[in-house]
Design a protein around this motif. Sequence first.
Motif, short mmCIF file in Angstrom:
data_model
loop_
_atom_site.label_atom_id
_atom_site.label_comp_id
_atom_site.label_asym_id
_atom_site.label_seq_id
_atom_site.Cartn_x
_atom_site.Cartn_y
_atom_site.Cartn_z
N ARG A 60 -1.16 0.26 12.72
CA ARG A 60 -1.60 0.24 11.62
C ARG A 60 -0.61 -1.35 10.84
N CYS B 224 3.11 1.86 3.14
CA CYS B 224 4.31 1.46 3.72
C CYS B 224 5.47 2.10 2.23
N CYS C 162 0.68 -1.10 -0.16
CA CYS C 162 0.69 -0.22 -0.01
C CYS C 162 0.84 1.16 -0.63
N ASN D 274 4.89 -4.64 4.81
CA ASN D 274 3.62 -5.08 5.05
C ASN D 274 2.87 -4.19 6.59
N CYS D 275 1.42 -4.25 6.04
CA CYS D 275 0.99 -3.94 7.13
C CYS D 275 -0.64 -4.46 7.27
N CYS E 24 -2.69 -4.51 3.45
CA CYS E 24 -1.19 -4.98 2.27
C CYS E 24 -0.45 -6.47 2.77
#
Length: 753
Positions: free
Chosen positions: A173, A114, A111, A131-132, A135
């Motif tokens: 996040r 990120c 995303c 990542n988060c 994503c």
Amino acid sequence: MGDIVIAYRIEIKGLVQGVGFRPFIYRIALDNNILGWVENNNEGVKIHAEGTESQIESLIHDIYSKVPVAASIASLTKTKIPLEHFKDFNIKKSSSNSQSITEVSPDIAVCDDCLHDLLTQCHRLGYPFINCTNCGPRFTIIKDLPYDRHQTTMQPFEMCPVCKGEYENILDRRFHAQPIACTHCGPVYRIENSERPVKTGDILAFIANEIENGKIIALKGFGGYHFICNAHDEQAVSRLRIRKQREKKPFAVMCKNMQIVKEQFKLNNKEEEILDSWRRPIVLLRNKIPMAPSVSMQLNTTGIVLPSMPIHYQLFDNLVTNSIVFTSGNMTDEPVCITDSIALDELSQVADIVVTYNREIYNRADDSVVFVVNEKVRVMRRSKGYVPSPVLTSFTTEGIFAAGAELTNTFALGKGSQVIFSQHIGDLKNAETMEFYEESVDRFSKLFRFENQFVACDSHPDYLSSNFARSLGVPTIEIQHHHAHIASCMAEHGLNEKVIGFAFDGTGFGDDGTIWGGEVFIADFQEYDRKFHFDPVPLPGGDQVTKYPWRTALSYLYKYFGEPLLYSGLPFLEKVEKQEILLLTQIIDAKINCPLSSGAGRLFDAVAAITGICTQASYHAEAPMLLESIIVSDCKGKYLYQIEDKTIVFYKMFHQILSDIQNKTEISLISTKFHNTIVAMILDLAKRLREENNINKVVLSGGTFQNKYLLGLSEQLLKREGFEVYSHEKVPSNDGGIALGQLAIAASYRSRL
Ligand code: ZN
Ligand code: ZN
Ligand code: FE
């Protein structure tokens, strides 16, 4: 008035589980001073919200406008309920975890947040596995449910204190982002087998330089390896073709960003939207400025994809070229490689450099492929970014396994009223692919707690998927191939009634033992009536003809005009010895290995061969694709055909095509007139069947409807005549979508037992 606190029950249905939806609700509830709770249930998410009218309105507004990318809201209902005077807002534990099966999200492209963190977060500066919750990898790393880090291939990586802090902070996040990682604790890339650089930055600079120098790289992705090289370097691309033994089948290309795509390809808003979506499929786009000729060969379209993993972005930051070939890392026909040792053994014979990382890929997933026709996205290959999101149906699917077809296989499992498709499996005749099939059936069954009670398979006596299905020892229903095609499209659109169905494809086992594929049915889930079909022709050599379209062409001409040597002077037969022509017609006369086929694909093959555009094919559907690619938009002409009883006869059409060739008519015009003929025939037959049967719904299915011109124009003209037209969007119209039809027919059959 506005300050009065009230309570609402908000229920959200759709794909809202396993995508960080509850923490999302928690955060926006805090933002809006809402009290109460949120919980998962089988159908979706339930919220108890207490606040003022305007606070609740603002909450609902935020639900829609800030929804996590991978979630999709099918419906949201709110009902006023009594106040319970909550003091805070909580996430409640799921009420029934055992049945919650929509928890596996597909993989999600990195995303924007990120990508920003990549430049600013000190523990993740340039860290390519960032990542988060919005994503990162999902399906490809999941071994079992519930979706928890220790059940994924991230298990060997212990979170560092910083990552752990983020993981446990609900306002972060990365709260419960299972693949969370950073420079200190996560996976790393490495170049196999060398004393070459080890730091990520150095690796990137090194491989970028090698790509600029014409080298081929094998790079490990989410769902498998890719081969990469400079898409503007003809030498590099043609070397990749030779080494991969992939003669002509087009390569996909990854472009640096949307601006570069727009400079080099024609695209509309819909195409732009799907290209840029978190699913990151390969999108077929029309060429504007050509890449190296060996990328798309003679086709006028190219499969384009945007960067999806952080490393893709980082690689382009290091590259001068703005486009790279991005094709599956496998040898032709084998499943895409996911194992590092195999990559080293086999991919290194194609690639100059193998770049891997030390996290295992558990579920293989090829790139998905889509195209846009009539403003609708059509999935051609449903895999990474889509799987395992279920397809929702209106019937009970629980416990039904649908084995799929044989080429471009996918299978499907029924859970509740959902259909869960496997990733793209491929051609089961390849031994490694069959192994992959059996392994995936096992893994899906385990992952989704699937209890096999009823099996659906193709009625083909020799399909490996059918043999597999028959061996399971569970009640099995065998389903005619084209009936399954029509049913697949019906199920996708929630139809459950009699429809006029056009099922056009290359091949499928017919009830009379011949090969079917140009089929016009009146059908529902229960039964089908073969109303019309293409005129069957003998295929000298059986399956082999798909590689030699000129043989099919000869068979048509021989059937309609006899006298084999009459057309030996035609340009497309110039290179064929007279002896060979005679031999072929003798084989046809003697009916030796000459199965009869009404396949639409064979008719397209024949026309492609006669016009000389493709007499020999090096990959599946090459001839029809080339024929489509020369269509001109301003030609309205068409040829004649006859309907004799139930048979659609092309004698007149071939007669006219031959005289067009004699008159040196441009082959682009011949191709267009041919396509127009098929569209006119569809329209004609649909009208006849509407008149006789009082049915107004038309369903178009089968691989032939991946022809954009044919699908686009048929749909438009049928609608203009007042038909309700249904074609595939969410599942492929080729055999990759057939499992849905099998499952729907089986469900309907079972409900009547
Ligand atoms: Zn992210
Ligand atoms: Zn860390
Ligand atoms: Fe088919």
